[in-house]
Structure formats: C-alpha cells, structure tokens
Scaffold this active site. Structure first.
Site, PDB file in Angstrom:
ATOM      1  N   HIS A 356      -1.438   9.249 -34.687  1.00 38.74           N
ATOM      2  CA  HIS A 356      -0.019   8.917 -34.838  1.00 38.74           C
ATOM      3  C   HIS A 356       0.254   7.756 -35.777  1.00 38.74           C
ATOM      4  CE1 HIS A 356       1.490  11.466 -31.495  1.00 38.74           C
ATOM      5  NE2 HIS A 356       0.295  11.208 -30.978  1.00 38.74           N
ATOM      6  N   LYS A 547      15.439   2.037 -33.677  1.00 41.99           N
ATOM      7  CA  LYS A 547      14.011   2.314 -33.538  1.00 41.99           C
ATOM      8  C   LYS A 547      13.325   0.989 -33.272  1.00 41.99           C
ATOM      9  CE  LYS A 547      14.120   4.043 -37.845  1.00 41.99           C
ATOM     10  NZ  LYS A 547      13.410   5.305 -37.867  1.00 41.99           N
ATOM     11  N   ARG A 548      12.020   1.034 -32.911  1.00 41.60           N
ATOM     12  CA  ARG A 548      11.291  -0.219 -32.750  1.00 41.60           C
ATOM     13  C   ARG A 548      11.436  -1.068 -34.010  1.00 41.60           C
ATOM     14  NH1 ARG A 548       7.964  -1.184 -28.055  1.00 41.60           N
ATOM     15  NH2 ARG A 548       7.094  -2.926 -29.214  1.00 41.60           N
ATOM     16  N   LYS A 553       9.127  -0.313 -40.994  1.00 34.69           N
ATOM     17  CA  LYS A 553      10.334   0.509 -40.832  1.00 34.69           C
ATOM     18  C   LYS A 553      11.510  -0.053 -41.640  1.00 34.69           C
ATOM     19  CE  LYS A 553       8.979   2.018 -36.160  1.00 34.69           C
ATOM     20  NZ  LYS A 553       8.907   3.499 -36.226  1.00 34.69           N
ATOM     21  N   THR A 655      10.814  10.756 -35.265  1.00 37.10           N
ATOM     22  CA  THR A 655      11.436  11.844 -34.500  1.00 37.10           C
ATOM     23  C   THR A 655      12.920  11.549 -34.343  1.00 37.10           C
ATOM     24  OG1 THR A 655      10.614  10.705 -32.525  1.00 37.10           O
ATOM     25  CG2 THR A 655       9.424  12.676 -33.234  1.00 37.10           C
ATOM     26  N   LYS A 659      16.543  13.904 -34.408  1.00 39.75           N
ATOM     27  CA  LYS A 659      17.627  13.837 -33.411  1.00 39.75           C
ATOM     28  C   LYS A 659      18.973  13.604 -34.104  1.00 39.75           C
ATOM     29  CE  LYS A 659      14.182  11.905 -30.343  1.00 39.75           C
ATOM     30  NZ  LYS A 659      13.518  10.648 -29.911  1.00 39.75           N
TER      31      LYS A 659
HETATM   32  C1  26V Z   1      -0.840   1.525 -30.450  1.00 38.28           C
HETATM   33  C2  26V Z   1      -1.036   0.542 -29.545  1.00 38.28           C
HETATM   34  C3  26V Z   1      -2.101  -0.399 -29.829  1.00 38.28           C
HETATM   35  C4  26V Z   1      -2.514  -1.152 -28.610  1.00 38.28           C
HETATM   36  C5  26V Z   1      -1.342  -1.668 -27.845  1.00 38.28           C
HETATM   37  C6  26V Z   1      -0.440  -0.605 -27.388  1.00 38.28           C
HETATM   38  C7  26V Z   1      -0.242   0.446 -28.394  1.00 38.28           C
HETATM   39  C8  26V Z   1       0.737   1.358 -28.209  1.00 38.28           C
HETATM   40  C9  26V Z   1       0.935   2.357 -29.131  1.00 38.28           C
HETATM   41  C10 26V Z   1       0.159   2.434 -30.247  1.00 38.28           C
HETATM   42  C11 26V Z   1       0.310   3.521 -31.250  1.00 38.28           C
HETATM   43  C12 26V Z   1       1.649   3.631 -31.743  1.00 38.28           C
HETATM   44  C13 26V Z   1       1.687   4.758 -32.680  1.00 38.28           C
HETATM   45  C14 26V Z   1       3.031   5.389 -32.675  1.00 38.28           C
HETATM   46  O1  26V Z   1       3.858   5.209 -31.813  1.00 38.28           O
HETATM   47  N1  26V Z   1       3.219   6.198 -33.673  1.00 38.28           N
HETATM   48  C15 26V Z   1       4.452   6.930 -33.822  1.00 38.28           C
HETATM   49  O2  26V Z   1       4.239   8.231 -33.304  1.00 38.28           O
HETATM   50  C16 26V Z   1       5.394   9.030 -33.400  1.00 38.28           C
HETATM   51  C17 26V Z   1       5.098  10.335 -32.719  1.00 38.28           C
HETATM   52  O3  26V Z   1       4.111  11.030 -33.401  1.00 38.28           O
HETATM   53  C18 26V Z   1       5.781   9.202 -34.857  1.00 38.28           C
HETATM   54  O4  26V Z   1       6.963   9.962 -34.919  1.00 38.28           O
HETATM   55  C19 26V Z   1       5.998   7.848 -35.523  1.00 38.28           C
HETATM   56  O5  26V Z   1       6.208   8.012 -36.896  1.00 38.28           O
HETATM   57  C20 26V Z   1       4.772   6.980 -35.298  1.00 38.28           C
HETATM   58  O6  26V Z   1       5.001   5.653 -35.766  1.00 38.28           O
END
Ligand code: 26V
Length: 812
Positions: A356, A547-548, A553, A655, A659
């Site tokens: 992701h 968004k975050r 972003k 995503t 929406k």
């Molecule tokens: C990484 C970590 C690292 C450790 C701490 C907690 C944590 C939590 C989440 C993540 C990965 C985040 C990756 C993410 O959210 N990617 C998003 O995924 C969406 C669904 O596929 C996508 O639409 C977004 O573009 C993408 O940024």
C-alpha cells in the site's frame, strides 16, 4: 425471523430495553435506545449468520481470511439497516416510540480501528465480500482505544484518547469459547524425538490469551452475513498461578496488566515505522490467533490439515501481518510434522500480499535482536526461509553479491534488520499494488529484483469503495434520483450507472442533480455554522481536501494557492468570478511535527481570511476538527471539487478520490494513484489534471534540477506566497511560527511543491471559470457519476477472488 414489520420491530426494541438492558422504556436514554435498536438489528443478522455458516459448510467452501491491523469501520447502524432492507421500517419504529431517528444515528460512536486508507479499504472489502455472498472474514485487533480524537486549540491539533469501548456496543460479540493461547519470549532448544530426529523446541515462553470478538457483517440484500473477528489480549490465569503461588502477588498482577496492554491502543502513525516492541507483539498476536482459529475450524471439519491450502486463503493487508508466513511454517512443521517442503508449498499457495505504499519510511523492518527476544523460533524459521531462497537466487545469478544483498530478508549492518516486505514477497504466491501506476512502480522501482525473479507473482488490483456506504447511505437523495432514473441495480452492479450518460445533458435531470448537490451543501453549511460559527454561501464552489495530513498529500500546496488567491484579492484588487469555500479535515500523526504545523497554518489562514471584510462573501476557509468516517459521509456529498494533489508517484491509489467522483464532484489532481484510472474512465475533459508526472519527477531527480529558489526568484507570485508564510502575516501572535515550513520548502522539498504551484494556480482558475456555466458543470459532474462503475469494491473483490484467493460466490 425474516423481515419484520414495524410493529414487530417496535416490540423487539421494547424487549431489548426491558430485558437486555434492564431499563424501563419511559426512562430510556438515547443511548439506551440506540443499544436496543442495535440489538434488535443484530438478532436479525445473527439468524442470517447461522444460515450463512450452514451454507458454506454444505458447499465445503474455500474461505478467505483478510489479515489486517486496521479495520476502519465507522458507524454500523444505518449501514446494517440498509443492507438488511429495513431502514424505513426501523425509522418508523423509532419515531413511533417518540424518538428522533436522525438523532439516534448520531449517538453511535465511530469504530475508528484504523488510520486511513488502508483500514477503510479493509472495511469496504468486508462489505463487498458479504454482498457478493463470498466466504471472506476479517481478522484483526479489538483495540480498546481507536484512533485518537482531534481537537483544535489556538489553531493547533490536540489529541485526546478515543476510549470507544467504554460505552457498550451492540456490534461485538465476545466468544470466550474460541479463545486461544499465544506464546511469546523464551528460547529454543534442540531435542530429539523417539526416532532420533532433531526437534527445535520453543520453551520458557510467556503466554497471552487471545479472546475473539465478532462483528457480524451483513451484505446488501441480507442474504449473507460474515464476520470480522477482532482479538483482545488477556492474561492467562493458569500461567500467572505460578507467580501467585510463589507469593509474588503484585508481580502477578503487573504481568496481567502488561498482557492486557497488547490490544490497548491503535498506533496512530501511518507511513512511518515505529519499531516498538509493543507494535511487534500486536502484529504477531493477531496473526497467531488467526492461524489457530483457521486450524481449529479446519480440523473440526476435515480432521487433518492435508487439504488446508485448498480451503483457506490469507491476504496480508500490507506487511503488518507478514509474520503469518513464519507462524504457518512453524505450526505446520513443529506442531503438525509436515516436511519443510510441503509446509512451504502450502504457505506460499495460501498467502497473498498487498503493498500500500512506496514511501521508504513506511517500509517495515524489525531489528533481528528484538525478534530474537520476542519470537526466537520465528527468527530461526525466517533465517531458514532466507537461506533456502538465497540459494535459489545464487543458482540463477552466480556471484551476484549485490543482488543477494538486496533480496535477502536480512539487512546486514550494525543493527541487523528483518525486511518484512522481502519476507512477504518470498512467502506469497501473489503480490499486488492498489492502482495500475502503483503496481508498475512496485515492479520497476520498489523491488525490481523480485519482479525479475518471480514475474508471475506480480499483479495489480485497483482499489474500490463500497457504493452502499458511500452513495446509498451517505447521499440518500442522489441515490433516490439514480434509482428513479435507472432502477436500483446500480447498488450491486455499479457499472449500471453508465445508463446515466443519456441524461447528462437533459436539463430536467441536471436541475434535479444540482438541487440535490445544493441541499447537501446547505446541510454541511448548517453543520459548519453550528460547530465553527462561520456562515457559508451554499452557492459558492465547495473545494474540499479531506484525508490524513501528510507532506506527500500536499495540503500545503492547497494552502499556498489559497494564500495566493487571498493576496491577489486584497493586494491586487482581483475579483473572483465566483465565491469559493475551501474545506479541510484530517489528522496528523501525533509525532509528525511538519504535518501538525501545516494544520496550524491552515487554521490560521482560515482565521484571517474569514475575518477579513475585504474577502467577505468571496472566500472562506474551514478546517473541520476530528475527521472520521462519519464526518466524511457528511462532507463528501457536498463537494463540488475534490482535491487529489499528491506528488506524482507517492499516493499508492487513494480511495477518497473515488468517493467524491461517485457523489458528483469533479477532481483536481495529479497523475497519481487511481487518479490516472479515473481520468481514463471519465475522460480527460471531465477531470482537472495538472502538474509533474512520475516521468518528469524521475528525470528531475536524475539530473537534480528541482531548485525551489529558482521558482522563488523567477515567479513573483510564488515569492509573495512564500514570503507571506515566512513572515508573521498568518501568525501575528506567534512570531516565526511557520518559518520551518518556509525552510522545508526552500531547502529540502521532497514533494515538489513549487514545481507544481504555477500549474495548480492555472488549473484552479480554469475550474472557477467552468463552474460559472451550470449546465456545462452539471454535465461533467453527472458524467463522473455515470462513469464510476469500475471503482466499486465489488469489482476489486471479484478480481481478487478469481485471480488470487480462489473463492467463489456461495449463494442459496
Ligand atoms: C504503516 C504503518 C507503519 C507503522 C505504524 C502504523 C502504520 C500504519 C499504516 C501503515 C501503512 C499505511 C499505508 C497506507 O495507508 N496506504 C494507503 O493505502 C490506501 C489503500 O490501498 C491507498 O488508497 C492510499 O493511497 C495509501 O496511502
């Protein structure tokens, strides 16, 4: 019980008030009523859940387990009612009982068990699996604290805990009967079995107990009910007994507390590694529970595990659950005596891995020393996997040391690291990105050696979103218009929306469409008036970025454009052709300094712009606090323009972009993530694309031509914006506050803000001109809705089911 009538539903609510909650109906609070309605709804779902299980059992169905650290479900009541087809019945029942139904819906707390896109995607997938009548289950953690709540004080983000389980929820059912033991720590010794074979044995471990809590997931039409199984960590009384008996009561209780901390809190940072022992244990804890659960279920039905891989698929939502690979190997070889070869074959054929993000700071690595401490046997297994794999690589590429180093699961160095992406790739038969452009970048930039070695494993699965929550539920008026115009098939077959093409220029249809958009904007304006005390003009263009908060972003690019627009009005006497409202919402990771400072900047810009009589009625800026799923549902239907402006190559998919389009907003965006495919679907004339492409950026990186100062010196408008940020113009009471933003842009901008700013300003101007012609704009917006068929998560799930999981629809 089949579909109840209103009276039956009223009776059920009364029963639950009295006998499940023990309150007299006349004295019930709104929350009591919510619980009673929820429990009445849940009963209907449980009946269907039992039938669903029976059906799967009869058909010997293969099941999917979606392993994810995050499920960003949001609220469930309205969604469950829609999917069961009893929304109106329930509304009537509640009103008959003298309560306001909309108020009742607002009582429900969001289940915020995720950070953002990755967690929300998991929730959309569960809805689609159930709607498609497919055996697919979520496995995750029952966090006691979800994502923090965000307050804004003096323009700054302040975090507060989200103790969401403190209130009862009707949606989780504890299942102590399926609790399991999870060992941790300890050491491995070599013993021999009776035949003299060496047996590595994991001893002296401590143990956690995993207690599942099931959230039933009902599909649209209510035929299938699957579940999301979330584990709470508890201490084991049996284990603690040793300590109790030895008299160390306090230590025993301390250990109990530390066990129960494992499922206490969701880590609130996405896109940055944390490297903390607690996080590692969380990751192991829930996959170990899932593996035990799957094996228990399988053995009950088939006695042994020989056909496990024919009956179960695991999907790893990012690398967070990658230890499932080691845990499966450990279970099959150490506990069930499979040969390494057979166990490995089974593991690889069961697992699929979804990537992701390409951001290097988000790629998970764990220190070897930490893994050895927490999971000594798993570390051995990872070494064995790595050893065997590198032998294969060495055979194919003799004496290519660089390649071996890059492909090794272990990163050598002073503090050796385990690279979780390498483990996930080696242990999975399928590796996918989440949009076409992203999947290409995974192959060419992220792990080219692996792509060369296993080309057949790599594939794309473009994300999607569930039209039930994001259209039917969030935008009931537009949903009704669609159903009146083309029938209700679109709800489960979103490609049917293409039937709207023929009415995109029909003025009567356009009028209805625009009237609904205006009503949605009015509703949002009312909410904002109540919460922020700013009055908005519902006829202004609503330009929205939610968004975050993350530098990639580029909320900052948006803010720069607003500053430019504001200064051009107050300093150059420019008039906007139409009034404009900018709306932001989003949380920053609590430790992410720059993201928090950008929130502060946006809030300060809002404060100044909204109080400046010179732009009154022309420009407003709003930052809504505490962004969450239920707030997104209110904001998205009110958007005219959707901001999807990440630096090209950095947003894996997005995503939110889907929406917004689905709800009739036009997109302003870069050629990044799913924007690329949205453009393909809606046509270049119905989307506002600007800025550098991935190829442009790669080229600039190669020859090092992006120099912020060049843009600053050569473009006076850009200079004016940057100087305003650097000055105290937006921080009169906190001198120098935003200097770090200026410095980041001017001295080390990884995100190419200034390289895209001019194109962004031009494109924004075009948007504002186009917005002036109502029929012209309405046609584009309607065509966006009509052409969103591809972006239903039903389509995504069908692709995974067919190409990766091998699961099928199990209809009645
Ligand atoms: C990484 C970590 C690292 C450790 C701490 C907690 C944590 C939590 C989440 C993540 C990965 C985040 C990756 C993410 O959210 N990617 C998003 O995924 C969406 C669904 O596929 C996508 O639409 C977004 O573009 C993408 O940024």
């Amino acid at each position: 019980m089949s579909k109840p009538d209103t009276q039956a539903f009223i009776d059920a609510i009364r029963q639950h008030l009295s006998y499940s909650l023990g309150v007299q109906p006349a004295q019930a609070s709104l929350h009591d009523l919510f619980m009673a309605v929820g429990l009445a709804t849940r009963n209907l779902m449980l009946d269907k859940l039992f039938l669903t299980e029976q059906r799967y059992a009869e058909q010997n169905a293969k099941r999917l387990c979606y392993l994810s650290m995050e499920f960003l479900v949001g609220r469930s009541l309205a969604n469950n009612l829609y999917n069961l087809g009893i929304y109106d019945i329930c509304r009537q029942a509640v009103q008959t009982l003298g309560m306001d139904f909309d108020e009742l819906l607002e009582v429900e707390l969001d289940a915020a068990l995720g950070n953002g896109g990755l967690g929300r995607l998991a929730a959309c997938f569960l809805d689609s699996l159930a709607t498609l009548d497919m055996p697919g289950y979520g496995y995750g953690i029952n966090y006691e604290y979800g994502l923090f709540k965000q307050d804004i004080i003096d323009g700054k983000q302040v975090e507060k805990p989200d103790h969401w389980l403190i209130r009862d929820t009707p949606w989780l059912i504890e299942r102590r009967d399926y609790a399991c033991f999870i060992p941790l720590y300890g050491r491995v010794v070599q013993t021999r079995d009776r035949a003299g074979k060496m047996l590595p044995t994991w001893i002296d471990w401590k143990v956690l107990v995993g207690v599942p809590h099931d959230m039933p997931i009902v599909g649209y039409n209510g035929n299938t009910v699957n579940y999301l199984r979330l584990y709470s960590a508890m201490s084991s009384d049996e284990f603690d007994m040793n300590l109790f008996n030895s008299g160390d009561y306090i230590k025993a209780v301390e250990q109990k507390i530390s066990s129960e901390n494992i499922s206490k809190v969701l880590y609130p940072s996405d896109q940055v590694r944390v490297g903390k022992e607690l996080r590692l244990i969380q990751e192991y804890f829930f996959v170990a529970c899932a593996v035990r659960d799957v094996i228990r279920i399988h053995r009950e039905k088939y006695q042994d595990l020989n056909n496990l891989a024919d009956k179960v698929a695991f999907q790893l939502n990012d690398t967070h659950p990658a230890l499932a690979i080691a845990e499966l190997m450990r279970t099959l070889t150490d506990e069930y005596d499979f040969s390494w070869k057979k166990a490995w074959e089974m593991t690889v054929s069961m697992c699929g891995y979804t990537n992701h993000t390409l951001l290097p700071e988000a790629l998970e690595k764990w220190s070897v020393a930490l893994l050895e401490h927490v999971l000594p046997r798993h570390l051995q297994i990872i070494y064995e996997i790595n050893h065997r794999f590198l032998q294969q690589v060495a055979n194919q590429y003799p004496s290519d040391i660089g390649r071996l180093q890059r492909m090794s699961i272990i990163e050598e160095g002073d503090d050796k690291q385990v690279r979780m992406a390498n483990l996930a790739i080696i242990g999975s038969h399928s590796i996918n990105g989440v949009a076409a452009i992203h999947s290409e970048l995974v192959k060419t930039n992220l792990v080219p050696d692996f792509y060369e070695f296993f080309p057949e494993r790599f594939n794309n699965k473009t994300n999607g979103v569930t039209p039930r929550r994001w259209l039917l539920n969030a935008n009931p008026q537009l949903a009704s218009l669609l159903t009146e115009t083309i029938g209700e098939q679109w709800i489960t077959d979103l490609s049917q929306l293409s039937a709207l093409e023929v009415v995109s220029e029909d003025s009567a249809f356009q009028d209805c469409f625009l009237r609904i958009k205006r009503a949605n904007k009015q509703r949002l304006a009312t909410l904002i008036a109540e919460e922020i005390r700013v009055i908005l003009n519902p006829d202004a263009l609503f330009d929205i970025q939610i968004k975050r908060l993350h530098e990639y972003k580029r909320q900052l690019l948006n803010a720069m454009h607003i500053i430019h627009q504001y200064l051009s009005i107050v300093e150059d006497g420019v008039m906007l052709p139409h009034p404009k409202v900018y709306i932001f919402a989003g949380k920053a990771a609590p430790g992410y300094f720059m993201a928090k400072l950008i929130i502060n900047l946006i809030n300060n810009i809002a404060d100044i712009v909204n109080h400046d009589p010179r732009v009154k009625g022309m420009l407003s800026v709003i930052f809504m606090r505490d962004y969450k799923v239920s707030l997104a549902e209110k904001i998205i239907p009110a958007a005219d323009l959707s901001e999807q402006i990440s630096t090209a190559g950095m947003e894996a998919s997005g995503t939110g972009n889907m929406k917004f389009s689905m709800n009739g907003a036009l997109t302003i965006g870069t050629l990044d993530g799913a924007n690329v495919e949205i453009r393909e679907e809606v046509g270049a004339e119905n989307i506002y694309i600007f800025g550098l492409t991935v190829a442009d950026i790669e080229k600039m990186q190669r020859i090092g031509t992006y120099k912020s100062w060049d843009y600053y010196h050569h473009n006076p408008l850009i200079r004016r914006v940057m100087d305003a940020i650097n000055s105290d113009r937006f921080c009169p009471r906190e001198s120098g506050l935003f200097k770090p933003i200026f410095d980041a842009i001017m001295f080390n901008d990884r995100y190419y803000h200034l390289a895209d700013l001019d194109a962004y300003i031009q494109t924004q101007a075009q948007v504002l001109t186009d917005f002036g012609s109502k029929p012209y704009w309405a046609k584009k917006a309607i065509l966006n809705v009509a052409r969103m068929g591809k972006f239903s998560s039903d389509r995504t799930i069908k692709e995974y089911a067919q190409a990766v999981w091998g699961i099928e629809t199990a209809k009645k």
